[in-house]
Design a protein around this motif. Structure first.
Motif, PDB file in Angstrom:
ATOM      1  N   ASP A  78      39.291  46.284  46.432  1.00 24.46           N
ATOM      2  CA  ASP A  78      38.929  45.492  45.054  1.00 24.46           C
ATOM      3  C   ASP A  78      39.439  45.667  43.321  1.00 24.46           C
ATOM      4  N   GLU A  79      40.561  46.683  43.880  1.00 26.36           N
ATOM      5  CA  GLU A  79      41.559  46.768  42.886  1.00 26.36           C
ATOM      6  C   GLU A  79      42.570  45.780  43.336  1.00 26.36           C
ATOM      7  N   PHE A  80      42.742  46.046  43.941  1.00 30.81           N
ATOM      8  CA  PHE A  80      43.769  44.862  44.859  1.00 30.81           C
ATOM      9  C   PHE A  80      43.889  43.218  43.414  1.00 30.81           C
ATOM     10  N   SER A  81      42.020  43.206  43.502  1.00 31.88           N
ATOM     11  CA  SER A  81      42.140  41.752  43.019  1.00 31.88           C
ATOM     12  C   SER A  81      41.865  41.988  41.878  1.00 31.88           C
ATOM     13  N   TRP A  82      41.512  42.972  41.339  1.00 30.74           N
ATOM     14  CA  TRP A  82      41.968  43.451  39.806  1.00 30.74           C
ATOM     15  C   TRP A  82      42.710  43.466  39.753  1.00 30.74           C
ATOM     16  N   ARG A  83      43.865  43.434  39.707  1.00 34.24           N
ATOM     17  CA  ARG A  83      45.382  43.861  39.182  1.00 34.24           C
ATOM     18  C   ARG A  83      45.889  41.884  39.535  1.00 34.24           C
ATOM     19  N   LEU A  84      45.127  41.191  40.574  1.00 37.62           N
ATOM     20  CA  LEU A  84      46.125  39.210  41.029  1.00 37.62           C
ATOM     21  C   LEU A  84      45.374  38.983  40.182  1.00 37.62           C
ATOM     22  N   LYS A  85      43.917  39.692  39.118  1.00 40.22           N
ATOM     23  CA  LYS A  85      43.661  39.251  37.575  1.00 40.22           C
ATOM     24  C   LYS A  85      44.192  39.801  36.295  1.00 40.22           C
ATOM     25  N   GLY A  86      45.509  40.213  36.482  1.00 39.95           N
ATOM     26  CA  GLY A  86      46.087  40.577  35.312  1.00 39.95           C
ATOM     27  C   GLY A  86      46.508  42.205  35.332  1.00 39.95           C
ATOM     28  N   THR A 113      46.427  46.289  34.890  1.00 34.17           N
ATOM     29  CA  THR A 113      47.334  46.871  35.267  1.00 34.17           C
ATOM     30  C   THR A 113      47.638  47.895  35.835  1.00 34.17           C
ATOM     31  N   TYR A 114      48.438  48.785  36.327  1.00 35.75           N
ATOM     32  CA  TYR A 114      47.822  49.682  37.178  1.00 35.75           C
ATOM     33  C   TYR A 114      46.908  50.984  36.264  1.00 35.75           C
ATOM     34  N   MET A 115      47.916  51.118  35.573  1.00 36.24           N
ATOM     35  CA  MET A 115      47.242  52.103  34.473  1.00 36.24           C
ATOM     36  C   MET A 115      46.009  51.621  33.790  1.00 36.24           C
ATOM     37  N   SER A 116      45.486  50.505  33.417  1.00 42.56           N
ATOM     38  CA  SER A 116      44.544  49.987  32.901  1.00 42.56           C
ATOM     39  C   SER A 116      43.481  50.475  33.832  1.00 42.56           C
ATOM     40  N   ILE A 117      43.853  50.336  35.143  1.00 45.70           N
ATOM     41  CA  ILE A 117      42.228  50.263  36.340  1.00 45.70           C
ATOM     42  C   ILE A 117      42.420  51.803  36.101  1.00 45.70           C
ATOM     43  N   MET A 118      43.139  52.751  36.128  1.00 47.09           N
ATOM     44  CA  MET A 118      43.067  54.147  36.204  1.00 47.09           C
ATOM     45  C   MET A 118      42.194  54.143  34.995  1.00 47.09           C
ATOM     46  N   GLU A 119      42.283  53.000  33.797  1.00 45.18           N
ATOM     47  CA  GLU A 119      41.533  54.069  32.392  1.00 45.18           C
ATOM     48  C   GLU A 119      39.977  53.509  32.265  1.00 45.18           C
ATOM     49  N   ARG A 120      39.666  52.366  33.468  1.00 49.71           N
ATOM     50  CA  ARG A 120      38.359  52.446  33.776  1.00 49.71           C
ATOM     51  C   ARG A 120      37.558  52.824  34.919  1.00 49.71           C
ATOM     52  N   GLY A 121      38.426  54.538  35.278  1.00 52.21           N
ATOM     53  CA  GLY A 121      38.142  55.042  36.202  1.00 52.21           C
ATOM     54  C   GLY A 121      38.133  54.250  37.781  1.00 52.21           C
ATOM     55  N   GLY A 122      39.255  53.150  37.714  1.00 46.48           N
ATOM     56  CA  GLY A 122      40.125  53.486  39.249  1.00 46.48           C
ATOM     57  C   GLY A 122      40.437  54.166  39.391  1.00 46.48           C
ATOM     58  N   GLY A 123      41.868  53.623  40.058  1.00 47.00           N
ATOM     59  CA  GLY A 123      43.056  53.833  40.951  1.00 47.00           C
ATOM     60  C   GLY A 123      43.110  55.860  41.296  1.00 47.00           C
ATOM     61  N   ILE A 124      43.827  56.537  41.355  1.00 48.46           N
ATOM     62  CA  ILE A 124      43.926  57.848  42.297  1.00 48.46           C
ATOM     63  C   ILE A 124      42.651  58.684  42.505  1.00 48.46           C
ATOM     64  N   GLN A 125      41.724  58.335  41.059  1.00 50.21           N
ATOM     65  CA  GLN A 125      39.748  59.237  40.905  1.00 50.21           C
ATOM     66  C   GLN A 125      39.333  58.630  41.996  1.00 50.21           C
ATOM     67  N   LEU A 139      58.153  48.289  48.683  1.00 53.80           N
ATOM     68  CA  LEU A 139      56.663  47.640  48.956  1.00 53.80           C
ATOM     69  C   LEU A 139      55.621  47.867  47.498  1.00 53.80           C
ATOM     70  N   THR A 140      56.025  48.911  47.274  1.00 56.89           N
ATOM     71  CA  THR A 140      55.624  49.239  45.641  1.00 56.89           C
ATOM     72  C   THR A 140      55.598  47.981  44.480  1.00 56.89           C
ATOM     73  N   ALA A 141      57.036  47.984  44.240  1.00 53.04           N
ATOM     74  CA  ALA A 141      57.904  46.788  43.577  1.00 53.04           C
ATOM     75  C   ALA A 141      56.400  46.061  43.452  1.00 53.04           C
ATOM     76  N   PHE A 142      56.737  45.294  45.042  1.00 56.72           N
ATOM     77  CA  PHE A 142      56.514  43.992  45.141  1.00 56.72           C
ATOM     78  C   PHE A 142      54.651  43.952  45.155  1.00 56.72           C
ATOM     79  N   ALA A 143      54.041  45.011  45.224  1.00 59.97           N
ATOM     80  CA  ALA A 143      52.839  45.452  45.387  1.00 59.97           C
ATOM     81  C   ALA A 143      52.414  45.260  43.853  1.00 59.97           C
ATOM     82  N   LEU A 144      52.844  45.631  43.217  1.00 60.13           N
ATOM     83  CA  LEU A 144      52.524  45.458  41.888  1.00 60.13           C
ATOM     84  C   LEU A 144      53.490  44.717  40.718  1.00 60.13           C
ATOM     85  N   LYS A 145      54.541  43.678  41.214  1.00 66.41           N
ATOM     86  CA  LYS A 145      54.791  43.149  40.951  1.00 66.41           C
ATOM     87  C   LYS A 145      55.482  43.364  39.963  1.00 66.41           C
TER      88      LYS A 145
END
Length: 413
Positions: A90-98, A100-112, A296-302
């Motif tokens: 689901d986070e991958f789809s969030w990134r496709l919608k704009g 950011t990696y850090m904003s996903i972390m802040e909303r409880g996603g990411g590493i946590q 690959l990470t730069a590619f995935a994160l654009k």
């Protein structure tokens, strides 16, 4: 005694027992119509087929006819997060919608999010998944992989992850080499939100004494709003004092000075480096820190790719790795790594081969025993489907590996 003779191969390899720097990365030995003789998993002799009869090996060892195809050193994937619970599609789809990696972390996603899943999965479940990923890596020619913890962020789960990494190392001892890294400083867990210093205390006082004999390396995510420079320096010093070798996730999201810190602390490698400063590039090269780049990470994160060309031109040592993980880079594709490095990072295929073999080995402290096809080194080899190394980036994102050999044993054919 186990013996293997590989005949009629096009042998292509870097040479040496240390990381190759700068222009050295583009210098590969190529031997047409070559042979490689292996005893008990160790390369004994290489040479031209015209000279093989003098060895008197006919009929006394197993033989593999390469039929003119390229043989390379086995690939070394020197940065992965191979052990983890759950997935994060689901986070991958969030990134496709704009997002950011850090904003996903802040909303409880990411590493946590992965931390939560990893804490509840059993060691057996985690190991089963890790073996599945290792099998896929072997199919792509990986003969050595680095495995990090870092999705526990508490003592019990970090120890569980290291237990799994070491179980993989033991269970797959005849299939793939495993280097184990402790990454307890991957993020500040939610229970320590706003108390980074206290979490650092936990790592130093409770975790380090328990993990120092279960992992060779200490790694840290040196990043703004995660572990900034002073906290990173404190943790790295404590790990070094405990006898661990050092790695850093450095300058991935912002330019923070992680590369300079890696040079200051004598780290074996600094990884990511998408936003590394010119000073950081220079200091890493001077200090002999391997720059492990993860396209690959730069590619995935654009995101912009790490400046590989600048690093090589500064006489630095560059390695390439996949960064397989469930969040920012859910891919362990060696073929795509090769293509991205050549197409977008201005690396020649010769430099890419050095980065994925001898320099990847150096990034995990094993260049003296793996990473090149030389007498006395482990017989970790890749036989390609083709007789031309330029097929690796040209056949974009596709697997060119015919056979993977680990310590003289044919693993994938």
């Amino acid at each position: 005694m186990n013996r293997l003779l590989i005949t009629h191969c096009k042998l292509v390899t870097p040479l040496g027992r240390n990381a190759l720097k700068g222009r050295e990365m583009g210098n590969l030995l190529t031997v047409e119509d070559a042979f490689i003789y292996i005893e008990d998993g160790i390369i004994k002799v290489t040479g031209r087929m015209a000279d093989v009869e003098a060895l008197g090996l006919a009929g006394v060892c197993d033989a593999l006819d390469a039929k003119g195809r390229v043989v390379l050193p086995g690939f070394v994937d020197s940065h992965t997060h191979l052990v983890f619970g759950g997935y994060r599609p689901d986070e991958f789809s969030w990134r496709l919608k704009g997002d950011t990696y850090m904003s996903i972390m802040e909303r409880g996603g990411g590493i946590q999010s992965t931390v939560n899943a990893t804490r509840v999965e059993s060691a057996e479940q985690l190991l089963e998944k890790a073996k599945w990923f290792a099998d896929r890596m072997i199919e792509m020619g990986v003969t050595t992989v680095e495995v990090k913890s870092g999705y526990g962020l508490d003592t019990a789960t970090e120890l569980k992850m290291l237990e799994v990494a070491n179980a993989l190392k033991q269970d797959y001892a005849d299939r793939i080499g495993v280097a184990v890294t402790f990454l307890g400083a991957h993020a500040v867990p939610k229970e320590y939100a706003g108390r980074t210093a206290q979490y650092c205390d936990l790592i130093i006082n409770e975790m380090l004494p328990l993990v120092k004999d279960k992992a060779e390396y200490f790694d840290i995510f040196t990043e703004k709003n995660v572990f900034e420079i002073e906290d990173s320096r404190r943790l790295l010093k404590a790990a070094r004092d405990a006898g661990m070798k050092l790695k850093l996730h450095a300058d991935e999201i912002v330019q923070l000075g992680g590369a300079e810190l890696a040079a200051e602390m004598g780290a074996v490698s600094a990884d990511h480096l998408l936003h590394v400063s010119d000073q950081g590039v220079r200091r890493m090269a001077e200090a002999g820190v391997v720059a492990t780049l993860l396209p690959l990470t730069a590619f995935a994160l654009k995101e912009p790719y790490a400046p590989a060309r600048k690093m090589i031109d500064a006489d630095g040592a560059v390695a390439l790795a996949t960064d397989l993980n469930p969040g920012s880079c859910f891919s362990g594709s060696i073929p795509l790594t090769i293509a991205l490095a050549c197409i977008y990072m201005q690396m020649s295929i010769e430099e890419v081969i050095s980065a994925l073999t001898i320099n990847g080995a150096a990034a995990i402290g094993r260049a003296d025993s793996i990473g090149s096809i030389e007498s006395g080194k482990e017989a970790n080899l890749v036989l390609l489907e083709f007789d031309n190394i330029n097929m690796l980036p040209y056949y974009i994102g596709m697997n060119c590996v015919n056979t993977t050999i680990y310590k003289g044993h044919v693993i994938k054919k």
